[in-house]
Design a protein around this motif. Structure first.
Motif, PDB file in Angstrom:
ATOM      1  N   GLU A  11       0.689  -1.350   0.004  1.00  0.00           N
ATOM      2  CA  GLU A  11       0.055   0.061  -0.205  1.00  0.00           C
ATOM      3  C   GLU A  11       0.861   1.178  -0.032  1.00  0.00           C
ATOM      4  N   ALA A  12       0.230   2.430  -0.291  1.00  0.00           N
ATOM      5  CA  ALA A  12       1.208   3.638  -0.333  1.00  0.00           C
ATOM      6  C   ALA A  12       0.038   4.819  -0.443  1.00  0.00           C
ATOM      7  N   ALA A  13       0.654   5.878   0.365  1.00  0.00           N
ATOM      8  CA  ALA A  13      -0.371   7.032   0.291  1.00  0.00           C
ATOM      9  C   ALA A  13      -0.002   7.642  -1.090  1.00  0.00           C
ATOM     10  N   GLY A  14      -0.951   8.641  -1.474  1.00  0.00           N
ATOM     11  CA  GLY A  14      -0.982   9.415  -2.767  1.00  0.00           C
ATOM     12  C   GLY A  14      -2.045  10.423  -2.779  1.00  0.00           C
ATOM     13  N   LEU A  15      -2.132  11.262  -3.900  1.00  0.00           N
ATOM     14  CA  LEU A  15      -2.945  12.330  -3.932  1.00  0.00           C
ATOM     15  C   LEU A  15      -3.950  12.014  -5.233  1.00  0.00           C
ATOM     16  N   TRP A  16      -5.010  11.905  -5.060  1.00  0.00           N
ATOM     17  CA  TRP A  16      -5.999  11.446  -6.209  1.00  0.00           C
ATOM     18  C   TRP A  16      -7.032  12.822  -6.563  1.00  0.00           C
ATOM     19  N   ARG A  17      -7.129  13.147  -7.578  1.00  0.00           N
ATOM     20  CA  ARG A  17      -8.040  13.992  -8.372  1.00  0.00           C
ATOM     21  C   ARG A  17      -8.843  13.588  -9.288  1.00  0.00           C
ATOM     22  N   GLU A  18     -10.227  13.788  -9.215  1.00  0.00           N
ATOM     23  CA  GLU A  18     -11.357  13.082  -9.813  1.00  0.00           C
ATOM     24  C   GLU A  18     -11.376  13.828 -11.196  1.00  0.00           C
ATOM     25  N   ARG A  19     -11.291  15.026 -11.113  1.00  0.00           N
ATOM     26  CA  ARG A  19     -11.212  16.025 -12.307  1.00  0.00           C
ATOM     27  C   ARG A  19     -10.212  17.283 -12.217  1.00  0.00           C
ATOM     28  N   PRO A  20     -10.196  17.963 -13.348  1.00  0.00           N
ATOM     29  CA  PRO A  20      -9.012  19.196 -13.188  1.00  0.00           C
ATOM     30  C   PRO A  20      -9.529  20.237 -12.133  1.00  0.00           C
ATOM     31  N   ASP A  21     -10.631  20.566 -12.034  1.00  0.00           N
ATOM     32  CA  ASP A  21     -11.325  21.364 -11.163  1.00  0.00           C
ATOM     33  C   ASP A  21     -11.381  21.163  -9.680  1.00  0.00           C
ATOM     34  N   ALA A  22     -11.160  19.716  -9.656  1.00  0.00           N
ATOM     35  CA  ALA A  22     -11.405  19.147  -8.158  1.00  0.00           C
ATOM     36  C   ALA A  22     -10.177  19.412  -7.138  1.00  0.00           C
ATOM     37  N   GLN A  23     -10.536  19.364  -6.024  1.00  0.00           N
ATOM     38  CA  GLN A  23      -9.170  19.493  -5.089  1.00  0.00           C
ATOM     39  C   GLN A  23      -8.476  18.215  -5.126  1.00  0.00           C
ATOM     40  N   ARG A  24      -7.310  17.930  -4.757  1.00  0.00           N
ATOM     41  CA  ARG A  24      -6.464  16.715  -4.489  1.00  0.00           C
ATOM     42  C   ARG A  24      -6.922  16.012  -3.207  1.00  0.00           C
ATOM     43  N   VAL A  25      -7.087  14.972  -3.358  1.00  0.00           N
ATOM     44  CA  VAL A  25      -7.648  14.173  -1.808  1.00  0.00           C
ATOM     45  C   VAL A  25      -6.548  13.161  -1.393  1.00  0.00           C
ATOM     46  N   GLU A  26      -6.063  13.219  -0.013  1.00  0.00           N
ATOM     47  CA  GLU A  26      -5.189  12.157   0.358  1.00  0.00           C
ATOM     48  C   GLU A  26      -5.701  10.761   0.208  1.00  0.00           C
ATOM     49  N   VAL A  27      -5.052   9.781  -0.349  1.00  0.00           N
ATOM     50  CA  VAL A  27      -5.812   8.534  -0.528  1.00  0.00           C
ATOM     51  C   VAL A  27      -4.538   7.461  -0.295  1.00  0.00           C
ATOM     52  N   ILE A  28      -5.164   6.247  -0.010  1.00  0.00           N
ATOM     53  CA  ILE A  28      -4.394   5.048  -0.130  1.00  0.00           C
ATOM     54  C   ILE A  28      -4.665   4.178  -1.036  1.00  0.00           C
ATOM     55  N   VAL A  29      -3.468   3.713  -1.746  1.00  0.00           N
ATOM     56  CA  VAL A  29      -3.474   3.100  -3.100  1.00  0.00           C
ATOM     57  C   VAL A  29      -3.007   1.699  -2.760  1.00  0.00           C
ATOM     58  N   GLU A  74      -8.510  12.539 -14.799  1.00  0.00           N
ATOM     59  CA  GLU A  74      -8.610  11.726 -13.424  1.00  0.00           C
ATOM     60  C   GLU A  74      -7.037  11.050 -13.116  1.00  0.00           C
ATOM     61  N   THR A  75      -6.342  11.781 -12.179  1.00  0.00           N
ATOM     62  CA  THR A  75      -5.149  11.630 -11.810  1.00  0.00           C
ATOM     63  C   THR A  75      -4.672  10.788 -10.307  1.00  0.00           C
ATOM     64  N   LEU A  76      -3.640  10.223 -10.313  1.00  0.00           N
ATOM     65  CA  LEU A  76      -3.194   9.751  -9.136  1.00  0.00           C
ATOM     66  C   LEU A  76      -1.715  10.084  -8.946  1.00  0.00           C
ATOM     67  N   GLU A  77      -1.266  10.912  -8.004  1.00  0.00           N
ATOM     68  CA  GLU A  77      -0.001  11.198  -7.949  1.00  0.00           C
ATOM     69  C   GLU A  77       0.684  10.272  -6.802  1.00  0.00           C
ATOM     70  N   LEU A  78       1.852   9.784  -6.994  1.00  0.00           N
ATOM     71  CA  LEU A  78       2.721   9.257  -5.967  1.00  0.00           C
ATOM     72  C   LEU A  78       4.042   9.742  -5.975  1.00  0.00           C
ATOM     73  N   GLY A  79       4.281  10.193  -4.773  1.00  0.00           N
ATOM     74  CA  GLY A  79       5.759  10.812  -4.649  1.00  0.00           C
ATOM     75  C   GLY A  79       6.859   9.813  -4.240  1.00  0.00           C
ATOM     76  N   GLU A  80       7.780  10.448  -3.724  1.00  0.00           N
ATOM     77  CA  GLU A  80       8.993   9.538  -3.448  1.00  0.00           C
ATOM     78  C   GLU A  80       8.833   8.578  -2.583  1.00  0.00           C
TER      79      GLU A  80
END
Length: 341
Positions: A11-29, A74-80
């Motif tokens: 599992e990992a923590a990331g930032l998910w955005r449903e659409r470009p005008d939505a805020q990024r949400v902290e999620v577990i992947v 719709e994007t998922l951002e995963l950091g270092e």
């Protein structure tokens, strides 16, 4: 697939955005059965991405940005700190790519692989993609129509909404005092069929008659209204309806702008049986602060001992200073007899 089994517990923590005008949400992947599962911090599933349909928008760069194939908004951002998950996704994508048909193979193998890919998309990606698209494009006026259809079906169980003439205007003023975030939001009191409260697409909140008849102050029913407003903010009210109704109903809504009467009837029965989703104390306290309502009366209505709702009582934003009244004393008296007509 060996590669999938290797990573099925990370599992990992990331930032998910449903659409470009939505805020990024902290999620577990996490890696599921041929899917990438994205959940919020309350372990509520937000999205399931089919691994064959995962694309990377910035190969070789960190933070890594992934999106479903064909849905770049719709994007998922995963950091270092999610390097292991990034490696897992890339490994699985590579493994899937190697298994895809190549020129020169037997036609039967190519046909079987094609149907397998289509089946995977149909099972894992298409339903979720269609649902998410519907949630984005269905306008507020259509949501209100769906909510109205649900209310008509709820009437079959709960009876006609309470509407004593002297009380209807008082209920409308209570609704104006506690509007939905997008404005408006009708309130309906029913005689039976529901013990506390629920909400419908379009902003309507349904209240059981006990909330206006059994308490001495309107802050209690106001608290239940706020709780339903918050639930509607956290989870789009249309989402559980479409998840239960299925892919065919979602396509019907996208193509015709309507849901069948059978779909509405089935979900209305589900809605009346379903217990309200729990809310974190932090969200409730923020809601009471935003709508300027005391939290303590609601907390004691939920638990008369105050043991399980002590945090709401102790952190009541209006514990020492009274906000503006929810409604006037006269309106509250009129509202308490709304079901007597």
């Amino acid at each position: 697939m060996t590669a999938l089994k290797k990573f099925d517990r990370i599992e990992a923590a990331g930032l998910w955005r449903e659409r470009p005008d939505a805020q990024r949400v902290e999620v577990i992947v996490s890696v599921g059965d041929a899917t990438l599962v994205i959940t919020n911090m309350r372990d509520m599933a937000l999205a399931h991405w089919s691994l064959p349909a995962v694309e990377r928008a910035n190969p070789g760069q960190v933070p890594a940005i992934f999106h479903p194939d064909g849905v770049p908004e719709e994007t998922l951002e995963l950091g270092e700190d999610a390097a292991e998950m990034i490696e897992a996704i890339e490994t699985l994508r590579s493994a899937i790519a190697r298994r895809r048909p190549r020129p020169g193979r037997l036609r039967l193998m190519a046909t079987v692989s094609l149907f397998a890919a289509i089946g995977a998309l149909g099972v894992f990606w298409l339903p979720e993609a269609s649902l998410q698209h519907a949630l984005k494009v269905v306008p507020q006026v259509k949501r209100a129509e769906i909510g109205g259809g649900l209310l008509q079906n709820i009437r079959r169980v709960a009876g006609a909404p309470c509407s004593a003439p002297q009380s209807v205007e008082a209920l409308a003023r209570l609704g104006a005092r506690l509007p939905a975030p997008h404005g408006g939001g009708r309130l309906v009191v029913v005689r039976s069929g529901i013990e506390v409260s629920t909400h419908l697409p379009g902003g309507t909140v349904i209240l059981g008659r006990a909330l206006v008849e059994d308490y001495e102050e309107p802050d209690v029913v106001a608290g239940y209204i706020i709780a339903e407003r918050l639930r509607a903010q956290i989870t789009d009210p249309l989402e559980p309806l479409l998840r239960e109704a299925g892919l065919v109903a979602t396509f019907r809504l996208l193509l015709t702008g309507a849901l069948s009467e059978g779909t509405l009837q089935d979900y209305a029965e589900t809605l009346l049986r379903r217990a309200p989703a729990p809310l974190p104390d932090s969200a409730l306290l923020a809601g009471f602060d935003a709508w300027a309502v005391r939290a303590t009366p609601y907390a004691l209505a939920v638990d008369i001992t105050g043991d399980s709702t002590a945090a709401l009582i102790e952190n009541d934003p209006y514990r020492s200073a009274a906000p503006a009244p929810v409604i006037t004393d006269g309106d509250w008296l009129r509202l308490q007899v709304i079901c007597s007509g």
